[in-house]
Design a protein around this motif. Sequence first.
Motif, PDB file in Angstrom:
ATOM      1  N   ASP A   1       0.825  -1.205   0.000  1.00 19.11           N
ATOM      2  CA  ASP A   1       0.000   0.000   0.000  1.00 19.11           C
ATOM      3  C   ASP A   1       0.863   1.260   0.000  1.00 19.11           C
ATOM      4  OD1 ASP A   1      -1.920   1.941   0.350  1.00 19.11           O
ATOM      5  OD2 ASP A   1      -3.019   0.854   1.910  1.00 19.11           O
ATOM      6  N   PRO A   2       1.263   1.739  -1.167  1.00 21.20           N
ATOM      7  CA  PRO A   2       2.055   2.981  -1.227  1.00 21.20           C
ATOM      8  C   PRO A   2       1.334   4.178  -0.614  1.00 21.20           C
ATOM      9  CG  PRO A   2       2.118   1.811  -3.322  1.00 21.20           C
ATOM     10  CD  PRO A   2       1.074   1.135  -2.494  1.00 21.20           C
ATOM     11  N   ALA A   3       0.019   4.232  -0.733  1.00 20.82           N
ATOM     12  CA  ALA A   3      -0.733   5.357  -0.162  1.00 20.82           C
ATOM     13  C   ALA A   3      -0.619   5.367   1.357  1.00 20.82           C
ATOM     14  CB  ALA A   3      -2.197   5.274  -0.581  1.00 20.82           C
ATOM     15  N   LEU A   4      -0.649   4.195   1.966  1.00 22.17           N
ATOM     16  CA  LEU A   4      -0.474   4.102   3.417  1.00 22.17           C
ATOM     17  C   LEU A   4       0.905   4.605   3.803  1.00 22.17           C
ATOM     18  CD1 LEU A   4      -1.407   3.150   6.236  1.00 22.17           C
ATOM     19  CD2 LEU A   4      -0.503   0.871   5.646  1.00 22.17           C
ATOM     20  N   ARG A   5       1.913   4.228   3.039  1.00 16.84           N
ATOM     21  CA  ARG A   5       3.265   4.692   3.335  1.00 16.84           C
ATOM     22  C   ARG A   5       3.334   6.219   3.287  1.00 16.84           C
ATOM     23  NH1 ARG A   5       4.827   0.453  -0.420  1.00 16.84           N
ATOM     24  NH2 ARG A   5       5.725   1.969  -1.901  1.00 16.84           N
ATOM     25  N   ALA A   6       2.709   6.806   2.271  1.00 19.39           N
ATOM     26  CA  ALA A   6       2.749   8.255   2.109  1.00 19.39           C
ATOM     27  C   ALA A   6       2.013   8.966   3.239  1.00 19.39           C
ATOM     28  CB  ALA A   6       2.154   8.640   0.760  1.00 19.39           C
ATOM     29  N   THR A   7       0.850   8.447   3.619  1.00 16.53           N
ATOM     30  CA  THR A   7       0.055   9.083   4.675  1.00 16.53           C
ATOM     31  C   THR A   7       0.766   9.033   6.017  1.00 16.53           C
ATOM     32  OG1 THR A   7      -2.008   8.513   3.541  1.00 16.53           O
ATOM     33  CG2 THR A   7      -2.149   9.022   5.886  1.00 16.53           C
ATOM     34  N   VAL A   8       1.291   7.868   6.372  1.00 14.73           N
ATOM     35  CA  VAL A   8       1.983   7.716   7.655  1.00 14.73           C
ATOM     36  C   VAL A   8       3.282   8.519   7.651  1.00 14.73           C
ATOM     37  CG1 VAL A   8       3.118   6.065   9.205  1.00 14.73           C
ATOM     38  CG2 VAL A   8       0.936   5.480   8.116  1.00 14.73           C
ATOM     39  N   GLY A   9       3.986   8.528   6.519  1.00 11.71           N
ATOM     40  CA  GLY A   9       5.213   9.306   6.425  1.00 11.71           C
ATOM     41  C   GLY A   9       4.984  10.789   6.595  1.00 11.71           C
ATOM     42  N   LEU A  10       3.875  11.299   6.058  1.00 11.47           N
ATOM     43  CA  LEU A  10       3.539  12.717   6.231  1.00 11.47           C
ATOM     44  C   LEU A  10       3.292  13.033   7.693  1.00 11.47           C
ATOM     45  CD1 LEU A  10       2.815  15.506   5.090  1.00 11.47           C
ATOM     46  CD2 LEU A  10       0.484  14.650   4.726  1.00 11.47           C
ATOM     47  N   LYS A  11       2.550  12.170   8.379  1.00 11.68           N
ATOM     48  CA  LYS A  11       2.294  12.371   9.810  1.00 11.68           C
ATOM     49  C   LYS A  11       3.584  12.278  10.617  1.00 11.68           C
ATOM     50  CE  LYS A  11      -2.249  12.853   9.965  1.00 11.68           C
ATOM     51  NZ  LYS A  11      -2.905  14.068  10.523  1.00 11.68           N
ATOM     52  N   ALA A  12       4.496  11.403  10.196  1.00 11.32           N
ATOM     53  CA  ALA A  12       5.778  11.279  10.885  1.00 11.32           C
ATOM     54  C   ALA A  12       6.549  12.595  10.792  1.00 11.32           C
ATOM     55  CB  ALA A  12       6.584  10.136  10.276  1.00 11.32           C
ATOM     56  N   ARG A  13       6.577  13.175   9.606  1.00  8.34           N
ATOM     57  CA  ARG A  13       7.271  14.449   9.432  1.00  8.34           C
ATOM     58  C   ARG A  13       6.640  15.537  10.298  1.00  8.34           C
ATOM     59  NH1 ARG A  13      11.991  17.186   7.992  1.00  8.34           N
ATOM     60  NH2 ARG A  13      11.368  19.375   8.019  1.00  8.34           N
ATOM     61  N   GLN A  14       5.331  15.592  10.346  1.00  8.06           N
ATOM     62  CA  GLN A  14       4.652  16.594  11.163  1.00  8.06           C
ATOM     63  C   GLN A  14       4.977  16.421  12.640  1.00  8.06           C
ATOM     64  OE1 GLN A  14       0.562  15.970  10.011  1.00  8.06           O
ATOM     65  NE2 GLN A  14       0.758  17.181   8.130  1.00  8.06           N
ATOM     66  N   THR A  15       5.144  15.179  13.072  1.00  8.76           N
ATOM     67  CA  THR A  15       5.475  14.910  14.472  1.00  8.76           C
ATOM     68  C   THR A  15       6.821  15.516  14.844  1.00  8.76           C
ATOM     69  OG1 THR A  15       4.189  12.864  14.506  1.00  8.76           O
ATOM     70  CG2 THR A  15       5.915  13.088  16.166  1.00  8.76           C
ATOM     71  N   VAL A  16       7.849  15.296  14.020  1.00  9.46           N
ATOM     72  CA  VAL A  16       9.165  15.836  14.356  1.00  9.46           C
ATOM     73  C   VAL A  16       9.206  17.350  14.197  1.00  9.46           C
ATOM     74  CG1 VAL A  16      10.405  13.690  13.898  1.00  9.46           C
ATOM     75  CG2 VAL A  16      10.110  15.338  12.055  1.00  9.46           C
ATOM     76  N   GLU A  17       8.398  17.889  13.288  1.00 11.15           N
ATOM     77  CA  GLU A  17       8.344  19.344  13.165  1.00 11.15           C
ATOM     78  C   GLU A  17       7.811  19.975  14.452  1.00 11.15           C
ATOM     79  OE1 GLU A  17       6.053  20.067   9.673  1.00 11.15           O
ATOM     80  OE2 GLU A  17       7.766  19.842   8.305  1.00 11.15           O
ATOM     81  N   GLN A  18       6.874  19.317  15.101  1.00 13.26           N
ATOM     82  CA  GLN A  18       6.366  19.804  16.383  1.00 13.26           C
ATOM     83  C   GLN A  18       7.376  19.578  17.506  1.00 13.26           C
ATOM     84  OE1 GLN A  18       2.628  17.788  16.917  1.00 13.26           O
ATOM     85  NE2 GLN A  18       1.617  18.886  15.259  1.00 13.26           N
ATOM     86  N   LEU A  19       8.001  18.405  17.502  1.00 13.20           N
ATOM     87  CA  LEU A  19       8.939  18.051  18.572  1.00 13.20           C
ATOM     88  C   LEU A  19      10.169  18.955  18.567  1.00 13.20           C
ATOM     89  CD1 LEU A  19       9.476  15.990  20.857  1.00 13.20           C
ATOM     90  CD2 LEU A  19      10.596  14.544  19.154  1.00 13.20           C
ATOM     91  N   PHE A  20      10.603  19.369  17.367  1.00 12.64           N
ATOM     92  CA  PHE A  20      11.809  20.183  17.249  1.00 12.64           C
ATOM     93  C   PHE A  20      11.504  21.547  16.640  1.00 12.64           C
ATOM     94  CE2 PHE A  20      13.217  15.701  16.925  1.00 12.64           C
ATOM     95  CZ  PHE A  20      13.963  15.653  18.107  1.00 12.64           C
ATOM     96  N   SER A  21      10.346  22.078  16.941  1.00 14.58           N
ATOM     97  CA  SER A  21       9.973  23.402  16.464  1.00 14.58           C
ATOM     98  C   SER A  21      10.877  24.447  17.128  1.00 14.58           C
ATOM     99  CB  SER A  21       8.513  23.699  16.808  1.00 14.58           C
ATOM    100  OG  SER A  21       8.369  23.857  18.213  1.00 14.58           O
ATOM    101  N   PRO A  22      11.011  25.645  16.515  1.00 10.90           N
ATOM    102  CA  PRO A  22      11.808  26.695  17.163  1.00 10.90           C
ATOM    103  C   PRO A  22      11.339  27.005  18.572  1.00 10.90           C
ATOM    104  CG  PRO A  22      11.331  27.285  14.889  1.00 10.90           C
ATOM    105  CD  PRO A  22      10.535  26.041  15.181  1.00 10.90           C
ATOM    106  N   GLN A  23      10.030  26.974  18.809  1.00 11.46           N
ATOM    107  CA  GLN A  23       9.519  27.271  20.146  1.00 11.46           C
ATOM    108  C   GLN A  23       9.930  26.184  21.146  1.00 11.46           C
ATOM    109  OE1 GLN A  23       7.663  27.214  17.333  1.00 11.46           O
ATOM    110  NE2 GLN A  23       7.430  29.433  17.030  1.00 11.46           N
ATOM    111  N   ALA A  24       9.827  24.920  20.731  1.00 14.75           N
ATOM    112  CA  ALA A  24      10.208  23.826  21.628  1.00 14.75           C
ATOM    113  C   ALA A  24      11.698  23.850  21.919  1.00 14.75           C
ATOM    114  CB  ALA A  24       9.803  22.490  21.011  1.00 14.75           C
TER     115      ALA A  24
END
Length: 335
Positions: free
Chosen positions: A302-325
């Motif tokens: 399921d390439p679509a599943l890979r893409a969806t989960v990968g996008l959420k993964a990127r968003q997670t680290v963007e929050q974890l390592f945001s300039p404010q954090a």
Amino acid sequence: MLANIWRGGQASAAIMIHLFNGFQNPFGGSDLETLELHRLLSADSEVRLWATSSRVSGELMRHFPIRRISLPKWDVPDGGTYVFLGAHWRNKMWPYLIPRPRRLIYVFNTFHPKVMALTARMPRMLNWPEPELVLISDFQKRMLRVDGVVHPSPIDIGRFLPQPAKSGRPFTLGRLSRDTTDKHHADDVPLYETLLAGGVALRIQGGTVLKGRVKPHSQLELLPQGQLVAEQFLPTLDVFYYRTGSHVETFGRVVFEAMACGLPVVCHSHGGYADHIRHGENGFLFETTQQAARILADLKADPALRATVGLKARQTVEQLFSPQALRQRLDFYLK
């Protein structure tokens, strides 16, 4: 960017900060954490790097301003804030002779109780301040049952970016770690062989220790650690897989680097990274090899599943390592 955030903020007076690490391995988690903390803190303070090990990496010494502590030359820390990351001062003479620090911070990124006891005992013997403890994950804090602030290991996620999926290549699974046996789980050997037999391509950097254990295959690559830098290696994968042997990850820096690259991660549930993975949403966690095999089969199909989960993964680290954090964590060292 962080420097612009801090200008005119809380850190108006420069604070001398000394960062201590063994600096033995260019690919070690605590070594990389120390170097990234040096980069970030240097925007607003004078920061010095000190090697506590006699086996310091020549490669690291060539590329970074790391100093060796030398009493004869009086090249030693001279007061301010002392921050020990994955290093300590056992059987050393220099702590008894150098200036007393204003603050003492210990970034504790292992599970070793002997090091914890040493960290508590030695400052009293040296007449140093009581150590302020920084833990690397909530998982580690729960396991150790100690008090301290929790700071995830800082990662420059600007270096790790999602890349378009490569067409024409087989579904590629891989992982990245130091090239040591404790980083690999014995049950992964038959799993790898089953995946290879099913048409999966497998790339393992830090995997030369598996030579002779995994049967040779045309789609198997066992690369030495450091052959490619992480931000070049990770985008060659479709899925990142991670389970260790006797070594338990207090944080799992490479998992977050893979997530920053937009990869779905499939990881054993026992590790510091698990606190940030929501199963089936931004990654996957498993307990058994059978569970891992089912997850990987679903992702392959399921390439679509890979893409969806990968996008959420990127968003997670963007929050974890945001300039404010990052600012909130770095301000801790600038007090």
